[in-house]
Design a protein around this motif. Structure first.
Motif, PDB file in Angstrom:
ATOM      1  N   THR A   1      -1.732   8.548   0.662  1.00  0.00           N
ATOM      2  CA  THR A   1      -2.711   8.820  -0.369  1.00  0.00           C
ATOM      3  C   THR A   1      -3.670   9.895  -0.029  1.00  0.00           C
ATOM      4  O   THR A   1      -4.096  10.876  -1.132  1.00  0.00           O
ATOM      5  CB  THR A   1      -3.977   7.591  -0.186  1.00  0.00           C
ATOM      6  OG1 THR A   1      -3.224   6.427  -0.196  1.00  0.00           O
ATOM      7  CG2 THR A   1      -4.906   7.498  -1.220  1.00  0.00           C
TER       8      THR A   1
ATOM      9  N   GLU B   1       1.190   4.206  -3.984  1.00  0.00           N
ATOM     10  CA  GLU B   1       1.608   2.785  -4.058  1.00  0.00           C
ATOM     11  C   GLU B   1       2.690   2.531  -5.051  1.00  0.00           C
ATOM     12  O   GLU B   1       3.527   1.872  -4.786  1.00  0.00           O
ATOM     13  CB  GLU B   1       0.317   2.092  -4.519  1.00  0.00           C
ATOM     14  CG  GLU B   1      -0.773   1.730  -3.746  1.00  0.00           C
ATOM     15  CD  GLU B   1      -1.399   2.582  -2.989  1.00  0.00           C
ATOM     16  OE1 GLU B   1      -1.390   3.622  -3.435  1.00  0.00           O
ATOM     17  OE2 GLU B   1      -1.844   2.367  -1.818  1.00  0.00           O
TER      18      GLU B   1
ATOM     19  N   ARG C   1     -11.195   3.012  -2.178  1.00  0.00           N
ATOM     20  CA  ARG C   1     -10.201   3.229  -0.860  1.00  0.00           C
ATOM     21  C   ARG C   1      -9.878   1.941  -0.109  1.00  0.00           C
ATOM     22  O   ARG C   1     -10.933   0.925  -0.052  1.00  0.00           O
ATOM     23  CB  ARG C   1     -10.794   4.119   0.171  1.00  0.00           C
ATOM     24  CG  ARG C   1     -10.818   5.402  -0.312  1.00  0.00           C
ATOM     25  CD  ARG C   1      -9.645   6.247  -0.836  1.00  0.00           C
ATOM     26  NE  ARG C   1      -8.480   6.104   0.225  1.00  0.00           N
ATOM     27  CZ  ARG C   1      -8.128   7.228   1.024  1.00  0.00           C
ATOM     28  NH1 ARG C   1      -8.796   8.211   0.972  1.00  0.00           N
ATOM     29  NH2 ARG C   1      -7.061   7.137   1.950  1.00  0.00           N
ATOM     30  N   GLY C   2      -8.873   1.468   0.157  1.00  0.00           N
ATOM     31  CA  GLY C   2      -8.363   0.372   0.689  1.00  0.00           C
ATOM     32  C   GLY C   2      -8.123  -0.861  -0.105  1.00  0.00           C
ATOM     33  O   GLY C   2      -8.004  -2.181  -0.016  1.00  0.00           O
ATOM     34  N   GLY C   3      -8.204  -0.577  -1.499  1.00  0.00           N
ATOM     35  CA  GLY C   3      -8.162  -1.337  -2.746  1.00  0.00           C
ATOM     36  C   GLY C   3      -6.956  -2.225  -2.818  1.00  0.00           C
ATOM     37  O   GLY C   3      -6.839  -3.073  -3.554  1.00  0.00           O
ATOM     38  N   SER C   4      -5.714  -1.852  -2.255  1.00  0.00           N
ATOM     39  CA  SER C   4      -4.673  -2.755  -2.315  1.00  0.00           C
ATOM     40  C   SER C   4      -5.045  -4.171  -1.917  1.00  0.00           C
ATOM     41  O   SER C   4      -4.519  -5.221  -2.597  1.00  0.00           O
ATOM     42  CB  SER C   4      -3.379  -2.220  -1.412  1.00  0.00           C
ATOM     43  OG  SER C   4      -3.316  -1.018  -1.836  1.00  0.00           O
TER      44      SER C   4
ATOM     45  N   LYS D   1      -2.226  10.164   5.809  1.00  0.00           N
ATOM     46  CA  LYS D   1      -1.834   8.931   4.907  1.00  0.00           C
ATOM     47  C   LYS D   1      -1.316   9.733   3.766  1.00  0.00           C
ATOM     48  O   LYS D   1      -1.930  10.722   3.197  1.00  0.00           O
ATOM     49  CB  LYS D   1      -2.940   8.023   4.373  1.00  0.00           C
ATOM     50  CG  LYS D   1      -3.648   7.275   5.567  1.00  0.00           C
ATOM     51  CD  LYS D   1      -4.835   6.402   4.925  1.00  0.00           C
ATOM     52  CE  LYS D   1      -5.268   5.410   5.738  1.00  0.00           C
ATOM     53  NZ  LYS D   1      -6.157   4.534   5.102  1.00  0.00           N
TER      54      LYS D   1
ATOM     55  N   SER E   1       0.818  -1.220  -0.023  1.00  0.00           N
ATOM     56  CA  SER E   1       0.011   0.079  -0.018  1.00  0.00           C
ATOM     57  C   SER E   1       0.856   1.293   0.148  1.00  0.00           C
ATOM     58  O   SER E   1       2.275   1.020   0.118  1.00  0.00           O
ATOM     59  CB  SER E   1      -0.801   0.176   1.209  1.00  0.00           C
ATOM     60  OG  SER E   1      -1.946  -0.731   1.293  1.00  0.00           O
TER      61      SER E   1
ATOM     62  N   PHE F   1      -3.674  -1.175  -5.519  1.00  0.00           N
ATOM     63  CA  PHE F   1      -4.662  -0.179  -5.402  1.00  0.00           C
ATOM     64  C   PHE F   1      -5.065   0.450  -7.074  1.00  0.00           C
ATOM     65  O   PHE F   1      -6.225   1.110  -7.156  1.00  0.00           O
ATOM     66  CB  PHE F   1      -4.286   1.058  -4.595  1.00  0.00           C
ATOM     67  CG  PHE F   1      -5.009   2.243  -4.369  1.00  0.00           C
ATOM     68  CD1 PHE F   1      -6.483   1.852  -4.157  1.00  0.00           C
ATOM     69  CD2 PHE F   1      -4.857   3.436  -4.557  1.00  0.00           C
ATOM     70  CE1 PHE F   1      -7.407   2.960  -4.142  1.00  0.00           C
ATOM     71  CE2 PHE F   1      -5.614   4.532  -4.044  1.00  0.00           C
ATOM     72  CZ  PHE F   1      -6.821   4.057  -3.663  1.00  0.00           C
TER      73      PHE F   1
END
Ligand code: ASP
Length: 439
Positions: free
Chosen positions: A50, A115, A183-186, A48, A37, A169
């Motif tokens: 991101t 990422e 979001r959180g897609g890793s 973060k 991530s 991600f």
């Protein structure tokens, strides 16, 4: 044997965290493909990377000065590079990123750089090959993930490399533009890679030791879940358990690849195993409890409704017309209730009510707001007598008024509707009866 390992943002937020991840990877030669991530929070008040990228790109779109923002982001990466003493310089990368921000390459492009850069650092640190996710993770032109094309390309690409880092991600659309998952897609990328290389295990390293039986904000020190099936997890994550992105199970699910949620800060903890099926009995009859507040019950009454063919369809069409998805539809002989999200419903309520009147001609409609839904989930419930009895006597003893009961047809869950105010008390009562006292 191959393991795919994904590390979340807090596991890679600093050089110290990178070292822990490196030790974990080196401790097992089977950990061949690594999905990082972007750097997450180093402490509670941190931001973060991101989110820094999103903010910086917003500024670029508004024609603002982006250099200070990019400098801050670069400092986050330099801190990691210097802490790891790597012979790596991201100057050229940042030059390209700045140019692309100025060219307005898109919000997704901006976010994906978190990422991408962390992947370059990770590959350099481990001595693994770097594969840009843009090359192997594909979306279609409407922005939907293209599972077949991705699997084909990724499979071929991984055959050519023994060990690699693939940033999480994001991927690309057919026109070459970058597209991210939500979001959180890793977590999803890790699962896609595990499928493509037919991994024996997908390890998802985060900052907690797996799923807990209940939300720790409600239950103090809840027990952990050792083994959970994909289907149980689906029910729990839908109702708010958030350790893993809810779409991350789909790629591995059809391949029977287990997921192991592990804690980077406590690698010896067994964590949670997510499996297709198991004959291991859950420890407490129920596997987990989760829930959400903020629902409205739309109660529709009409005499002789039970014999009117198509009544349910007409009512649901009123919600469809207004683009509202429904959660549950418990029904009686002359009543039909539709549970919807309050937030989604509020602005459209009068339009929905008039559509129901127009389409289904009911006698009356009543609205009840501020309701919560609680899902009690467990594969063990099907074979255990008295589970429902235990749930409802625990709720009665805690003075919780139950407004709705829906036992999923899978017999995997019981959904209970209560007032928002009773939400915490109800979860405590159910946890207590199954886990604490096991009465
Ligand atoms: N960095 C992205 C996010 O914060 C994706 C991820 O971490 O999985 O949402």
């Amino acid at each position: 044997m191959v393991k795919v390992v994904k590390f979340g943002g807090s596991s890679l937020a600093s050089a110290g965290q990178f070292k822990k991840a490196g030790e974990i990877i080196h401790a097992d030669a089977k950990r061949k493909y690594v999905i990082p991530s972007a750097p997450g929070k180093r402490h509670a008040k941190d931001t973060k990377v991101t989110d820094m990228l999103y903010a910086c790109y917003e500024l670029a779109e508004a024609g603002g000065e982006i250099k200070p923002g990019l400098r801050k982001i670069r400092a986050r990466y330099n801190e990691i590079i210097n802490g790891l003493k790597l012979p790596l310089n991201l100057d050229d990368e940042f030059k390209v990123i700045e140019e692309n921000f100025e060219k307005k390459a898109g919000r997704d492009y901006a976010a994906s750089r978190g990422e991408y850069l962390n992947g370059i650092i990770m590959a350099n640190y481990l001595g693994y090959e770097f594969i840009d996710a843009g090359e192997v993770i594909r979306f279609d032109s409407s922005g939907e993930f293209d599972a077949d094309t991705t699997n084909r390309i990724l499979k071929e690409r991984l055959k050519k490399t023994e060990r690699a880092v693939i940033p999480g991600f994001y991927g690309t659309k057919p026109d070459g533009s970058v597209k991210t998952f939500s979001r959180g897609g890793s977590d999803i990328t890790g699962s896609i890679v595990a499928k493509a290389c037919r991994a024996d295990l997908y390890e998802n390293w985060t900052d907690v030791s797996g799923f807990l039986v209940a939300d720790p904000r409600i239950i103090e020190n809840p027990k952990g879940i050792k083994v959970i099936t994909y289907r149980e997890l689906r029910e729990l994550s839908y109702m708010g358990a958030t350790v893993l992105h809810e779409d991350a199970i789909f790629p591995v699910r059809t391949e029977g690849i287990p997921i192991n949620i592990k804690n980077t800060n406590a690698p010896e903890d067994p964590g949670t195993f997510i499996v297709e099926s198991t004959c291991q009995k859950p420890e407490y009859t129920i596997t987990g409890i989760a829930g959400k507040k903020g629902f409205v019950a739309v109660n529709i009454e009409k005499d002789m409704m039970n014999s009117e063919i198509g009544f349910g369809r007409k009512v649901l069409a009123a919600f469809e017309e207004n683009e509202i998805s429904f959660e549950h539809v418990p029904s009686g002989i002359d009543t039909f209730t539709v549970f919807v999200h309050q937030e989604e419903f509020e602005g459209k309520e009068q339009s929905v009510l008039s559509a129901i009147h127009r389409l289904a001609e009911p006698d009356s409609i009543e609205l009840e707001a501020d309701l919560a839904l609680i899902a009690v989930v467990g594969r063990g419930m099907r074979s255990t007598r008295g589970t429902a009895g235990r749930i409802f006597s625990a709720l009665a003893h805690s003075n919780v008024n139950v407004r709705m009961i829906d036992q999923g047809s899978s017999e995997l869950n019981v959904i209970i509707g209560v007032g928002n105010d009773d939400f915490d008390i109800a979860i405590k009562a159910i946890y207590d009866i199954f886990v604490e006292t096991q009465l």
